[in-house]
Scaffold this motif. Structure first.
Motif, PDB file in Angstrom:
ATOM      1  N   ARG A  61      12.706   8.783 -21.197  1.00 10.30           N
ATOM      2  CA  ARG A  61      12.368   8.305 -22.529  1.00 10.30           C
ATOM      3  C   ARG A  61      11.860   9.439 -23.398  1.00 10.30           C
ATOM      4  O   ARG A  61      11.386  10.472 -22.907  1.00 10.30           O
ATOM      5  CB  ARG A  61      11.345   7.181 -22.465  1.00 10.30           C
ATOM      6  N   GLN A  62      11.987   9.218 -24.707  1.00  8.44           N
ATOM      7  CA  GLN A  62      11.552  10.201 -25.682  1.00  8.44           C
ATOM      8  C   GLN A  62      10.697   9.509 -26.738  1.00  8.44           C
ATOM      9  O   GLN A  62      11.011   8.396 -27.155  1.00  8.44           O
ATOM     10  CB  GLN A  62      12.758  10.843 -26.380  1.00  8.44           C
ATOM     11  N   LYS A  63       9.640  10.191 -27.148  1.00  7.11           N
ATOM     12  CA  LYS A  63       8.853   9.700 -28.289  1.00  7.11           C
ATOM     13  C   LYS A  63       9.514  10.226 -29.554  1.00  7.11           C
ATOM     14  O   LYS A  63       9.657  11.450 -29.717  1.00  7.11           O
ATOM     15  CB  LYS A  63       7.419  10.186 -28.186  1.00  7.11           C
ATOM     16  N   LYS A  78      21.011   6.486 -35.542  1.00  6.21           N
ATOM     17  CA  LYS A  78      19.811   6.447 -36.386  1.00  6.21           C
ATOM     18  C   LYS A  78      18.952   5.240 -36.038  1.00  6.21           C
ATOM     19  O   LYS A  78      19.429   4.267 -35.472  1.00  6.21           O
ATOM     20  CB  LYS A  78      20.208   6.380 -37.875  1.00  6.21           C
ATOM     21  N   LEU A  79      17.690   5.337 -36.398  1.00 10.80           N
ATOM     22  CA  LEU A  79      16.775   4.203 -36.319  1.00 10.80           C
ATOM     23  C   LEU A  79      16.188   3.943 -37.698  1.00 10.80           C
ATOM     24  O   LEU A  79      15.716   4.886 -38.355  1.00 10.80           O
ATOM     25  CB  LEU A  79      15.621   4.480 -35.353  1.00 10.80           C
ATOM     26  N   SER A  86      20.030  -0.497 -28.074  1.00 17.14           N
ATOM     27  CA  SER A  86      21.016   0.356 -28.738  1.00 17.14           C
ATOM     28  C   SER A  86      22.352  -0.386 -28.759  1.00 17.14           C
ATOM     29  O   SER A  86      22.585  -1.297 -27.954  1.00 17.14           O
ATOM     30  CB  SER A  86      21.159   1.688 -27.996  1.00 17.14           C
ATOM     31  N   PRO A  87      23.256  -0.033 -29.664  1.00 13.97           N
ATOM     32  CA  PRO A  87      24.523  -0.770 -29.777  1.00 13.97           C
ATOM     33  C   PRO A  87      25.358  -0.758 -28.489  1.00 13.97           C
ATOM     34  O   PRO A  87      26.103  -1.700 -28.235  1.00 13.97           O
ATOM     35  CB  PRO A  87      25.258  -0.039 -30.906  1.00 13.97           C
ATOM     36  N   ASP A  88      25.228   0.287 -27.657  1.00 11.72           N
ATOM     37  CA  ASP A  88      25.998   0.327 -26.404  1.00 11.72           C
ATOM     38  C   ASP A  88      25.243  -0.303 -25.232  1.00 11.72           C
ATOM     39  O   ASP A  88      25.754  -0.335 -24.104  1.00 11.72           O
ATOM     40  CB  ASP A  88      26.396   1.770 -26.059  1.00 11.72           C
ATOM     41  N   GLY A  89      24.050  -0.833 -25.470  1.00 15.70           N
ATOM     42  CA  GLY A  89      23.278  -1.515 -24.439  1.00 15.70           C
ATOM     43  C   GLY A  89      22.702  -0.596 -23.377  1.00 15.70           C
ATOM     44  O   GLY A  89      22.189  -1.070 -22.362  1.00 15.70           O
ATOM     45  N   ARG A  90      22.749   0.717 -23.603  1.00 16.42           N
ATOM     46  CA  ARG A  90      22.256   1.653 -22.589  1.00 16.42           C
ATOM     47  C   ARG A  90      20.823   2.100 -22.828  1.00 16.42           C
ATOM     48  O   ARG A  90      20.184   2.628 -21.927  1.00 16.42           O
ATOM     49  CB  ARG A  90      23.168   2.890 -22.540  1.00 16.42           C
ATOM     50  N   LYS A  91      20.305   1.924 -24.021  1.00 15.60           N
ATOM     51  CA  LYS A  91      18.961   2.380 -24.361  1.00 15.60           C
ATOM     52  C   LYS A  91      18.195   1.262 -25.066  1.00 15.60           C
ATOM     53  O   LYS A  91      18.777   0.335 -25.615  1.00 15.60           O
ATOM     54  CB  LYS A  91      19.024   3.609 -25.282  1.00 15.60           C
ATOM     55  N   VAL A  92      16.884   1.405 -25.045  1.00 17.41           N
ATOM     56  CA  VAL A  92      16.005   0.481 -25.759  1.00 17.41           C
ATOM     57  C   VAL A  92      14.983   1.288 -26.546  1.00 17.41           C
ATOM     58  O   VAL A  92      14.406   2.244 -26.022  1.00 17.41           O
ATOM     59  CB  VAL A  92      15.274  -0.464 -24.782  1.00 17.41           C
ATOM     60  N   ALA A  93      14.793   0.931 -27.800  1.00 13.80           N
ATOM     61  CA  ALA A  93      13.707   1.509 -28.599  1.00 13.80           C
ATOM     62  C   ALA A  93      12.575   0.482 -28.644  1.00 13.80           C
ATOM     63  O   ALA A  93      12.826  -0.721 -28.678  1.00 13.80           O
ATOM     64  CB  ALA A  93      14.187   1.832 -30.006  1.00 13.80           C
ATOM     65  N   TYR A  94      11.334   0.954 -28.612  1.00 17.85           N
ATOM     66  CA  TYR A  94      10.206   0.038 -28.685  1.00 17.85           C
ATOM     67  C   TYR A  94       8.968   0.788 -29.167  1.00 17.85           C
ATOM     68  O   TYR A  94       8.938   2.023 -29.218  1.00 17.85           O
ATOM     69  CB  TYR A  94       9.936  -0.622 -27.325  1.00 17.85           C
ATOM     70  N   VAL A  95       7.947   0.016 -29.498  1.00 12.44           N
ATOM     71  CA  VAL A  95       6.672   0.580 -29.955  1.00 12.44           C
ATOM     72  C   VAL A  95       5.660   0.444 -28.831  1.00 12.44           C
ATOM     73  O   VAL A  95       5.544  -0.615 -28.210  1.00 12.44           O
ATOM     74  CB  VAL A  95       6.172  -0.154 -31.216  1.00 12.44           C
ATOM     75  N   SER A  96       4.935   1.525 -28.560  1.00 13.52           N
ATOM     76  CA  SER A  96       3.879   1.508 -27.552  1.00 13.52           C
ATOM     77  C   SER A  96       2.589   2.055 -28.147  1.00 13.52           C
ATOM     78  O   SER A  96       2.596   3.021 -28.905  1.00 13.52           O
ATOM     79  CB  SER A  96       4.277   2.366 -26.347  1.00 13.52           C
ATOM     80  N   PHE A  97       1.484   1.390 -27.767  1.00 14.92           N
ATOM     81  CA  PHE A  97       0.153   1.852 -28.188  1.00 14.92           C
ATOM     82  C   PHE A  97      -0.558   2.569 -27.042  1.00 14.92           C
ATOM     83  O   PHE A  97      -1.785   2.633 -27.005  1.00 14.92           O
ATOM     84  CB  PHE A  97      -0.690   0.666 -28.669  1.00 14.92           C
ATOM     85  N   VAL A 125      12.258   5.863 -27.303  1.00 16.36           N
ATOM     86  CA  VAL A 125      13.622   5.492 -26.933  1.00 16.36           C
ATOM     87  C   VAL A 125      13.779   5.765 -25.449  1.00 16.36           C
ATOM     88  O   VAL A 125      13.524   6.888 -24.986  1.00 16.36           O
ATOM     89  CB  VAL A 125      14.667   6.292 -27.736  1.00 16.36           C
ATOM     90  N   GLN A 126      14.165   4.746 -24.699  1.00 18.30           N
ATOM     91  CA  GLN A 126      14.256   4.858 -23.236  1.00 18.30           C
ATOM     92  C   GLN A 126      15.670   4.543 -22.771  1.00 18.30           C
ATOM     93  O   GLN A 126      16.274   3.549 -23.178  1.00 18.30           O
ATOM     94  CB  GLN A 126      13.261   3.889 -22.583  1.00 18.30           C
ATOM     95  N   THR A 127      16.202   5.402 -21.883  1.00 18.30           N
ATOM     96  CA  THR A 127      17.506   5.172 -21.265  1.00 18.30           C
ATOM     97  C   THR A 127      17.315   4.295 -20.035  1.00 18.30           C
ATOM     98  O   THR A 127      16.557   4.639 -19.128  1.00 18.30           O
ATOM     99  CB  THR A 127      18.159   6.508 -20.861  1.00 18.30           C
ATOM    100  N   LEU A 128      18.007   3.147 -19.980  1.00 16.85           N
ATOM    101  CA  LEU A 128      17.760   2.180 -18.913  1.00 16.85           C
ATOM    102  C   LEU A 128      18.179   2.700 -17.544  1.00 16.85           C
ATOM    103  O   LEU A 128      17.492   2.474 -16.549  1.00 16.85           O
ATOM    104  CB  LEU A 128      18.490   0.872 -19.222  1.00 16.85           C
ATOM    105  N   ALA A 129      19.301   3.394 -17.446  1.00 18.35           N
ATOM    106  CA  ALA A 129      19.820   3.799 -16.139  1.00 18.35           C
ATOM    107  C   ALA A 129      18.941   4.830 -15.455  1.00 18.35           C
ATOM    108  O   ALA A 129      18.867   4.875 -14.225  1.00 18.35           O
ATOM    109  CB  ALA A 129      21.239   4.334 -16.283  1.00 18.35           C
TER     110      ALA A 129
END
Length: 422
Positions: A230-232, A251-252, A202-213, A222-226
């Motif tokens: 996470r949310q699907k 947005k994504l 994410s632009p603020d470096g606090r979250k990461v979006a990724y694809v999982s199977f 979307v997962q909050t690092l701290a």
């Protein structure tokens, strides 16, 4: 089952799993001596700050550091510096410092001198809690690097990447990991026997979006690092892939094939509303936003082969961006929006190239045969990417002019899809 880990502010430091080799440096690298810092305290210095600064500046490719055994003296204060000694050793710059143990923190002072002018060019005093000493050392490297090169340092930054390790037979474990820019302190934030793909900060470096199977079909999370929460956010029929954050983090942009063909969509993370941006019978994928949010560049084979196209972020009016090479894909904007890094393919070789957006000229930077997933560092001067040789995947970095190249070597595991934190 997906296992979710946490990254806390005080996460314990673990052993390095990655080493960095300079494979090509600047011919005119500046000689610099970093003298071991002095220490005052009862418990001993838990982190060798000057050693970390030495390693950071040395592997940048822009500096040639002096080994400790060649030093004729080891001053820790300005009045102990004899400039003629360092001139005789051919050094341009000298770094000295001291660390003092205080109440719950360490007080650090360091100075940088121009050896031939005999003048101080930089002097700093800073405090650091024990848990942050390693990051403080990287910050010192950033300060020195920017002062002497005019380029913002990225030593205190973080990177994310995916590792894949055999568990025996056909079983593999896939891990999404965050580490310091020098590969230390790697932390697994998610792991699964099913593939993980396309991590995006994410632009603020606090979250990461990724694809999982993890559910056997593709889902975007979307997962909050701290906190590890996470949310699907997307699990439509068909392809759910290539998430890319808008510059405001609201947005994504995604690739979805829920209507039968892979197209570019924008998902509003608050309302979960979807907007379809492309309407093509071709495969449209790998969206990336321009830094001002006004445009989206994506990969499409609508012209017969994968090439980059650009359109307004509201959709429509797509225009082809690349015309040289058999294959151009996986675009990544530089932070200032002036350049785009991409995978540039010709006759079966896939290399990292950069396009000047003003002139549309393309400069190929690497010589690998299977380079992919370019990601700009926050200073816009380095590009991190994945490569493959001899059946092994590893990470590399190249300067935007191609003059400096690093290879990031892991102890084990295949490594791919790196992304530099903003």
């Amino acid at each position: 089952m997906l296992l979710v880990g946490l990254i806390g502010f005080h996460a314990p430091i673990t052993h390095a799993e990655m080493n960095i080799e300079i494979t090509e440096g600047i011919e005119s690298a500046m000689p610099i001596a970093i003298v071991p810092f002095g220490f005052q305290g009862a418990s001993g210095m838990p982190v060798n700050i000057s050693s970390i600064v030495n390693a950071d500046l040395g592997r940048s490719g822009y500096f040639k550091t002096l080994d400790e055994q060649s030093m004729l003296s080891r001053p820790t204060t300005a009045d102990a510096v004899r400039f003629n000694e360092w001139q005789s050793l051919g050094q341009n710059y000298l770094v000295i410092g001291q660390v003092a143990e205080g109440a719950g923190q360490y007080n650090i002072e360091f100075q940088v001198f121009d050896v031939y002018k005999g003048t101080q060019v930089l002097g700093y005093r800073m405090a650091s809690p024990p848990s942050e000493l390693r990051r403080t050392a990287h910050q010192i490297s950033d300060i020195i690097y920017e002062k002497l090169t005019g380029i913002k340092g990225v030593f205190s930054g973080r990177i994310i990447y995916i590792t894949s390790q055999s568990q025996g037979g056909n079983q593999r474990m896939h891990r999404l990991q965050v580490a310091d820019a020098d590969g230390f302190n790697p932390q697994t934030i998610a792991s699964s026997p099913e593939p993980l793909m396309s991590p995006a900060w994410s632009p603020d470096g606090r979250k990461v979006a990724y694809v999982s199977f993890e559910r056997k079909t593709a889902g975007v999370y979307v997962q909050t690092l701290a906190t590890g929460e996470r949310q699907k956010v997307a699990e439509f029929p068909g392809i759910n892939g290539a998430p890319a954050w808008s510059p405001d983090g609201q947005k994504l942009a995604l690739t979805l094939s829920k209507d039968g063909n892979p197209d570019i969509y924008v998902l509003d993370l608050s309302s979960r509303s979807l907007t379809k941006l492309t309407q093509s019978y071709a495969i449209d994928t790998e969206p990336t936003w321009s830094p001002d949010g006004s445009q989206i560049v994506f990969t499409s084979d609508r012209g017969g082969k994968p090439q980059l196209y650009i359109m307004p972020s509201s959709g429509g009016g797509e225009k082809r961006l690349t015309f040289t090479g058999d294959y151009n894909a996986g675009a990544s904007f530089s932070p200032d929006g002036k350049n785009i890094a991409m995978v540039h393919g010709n006759r079966g070789d896939y290399r990292i190239a950069v396009m000047d957006m003003a002139t549309r000229t393309v400069n190929v930077l690497t010589e690998g045969r299977l380079d992919e997933s370019p990601s700009f560092a926050p200073n816009g001067n380095l590009i991190l990417y994945a490569s493959r040789k001899g059946g092994t995947g590893y990470l590399s970095a190249v300067s935007i002019d191609g003059k400096m190249q690093q290879k990031l070597v892991f102890d084990s595991s295949e490594v791919r899809e790196p992304a530099w934190a903003p």
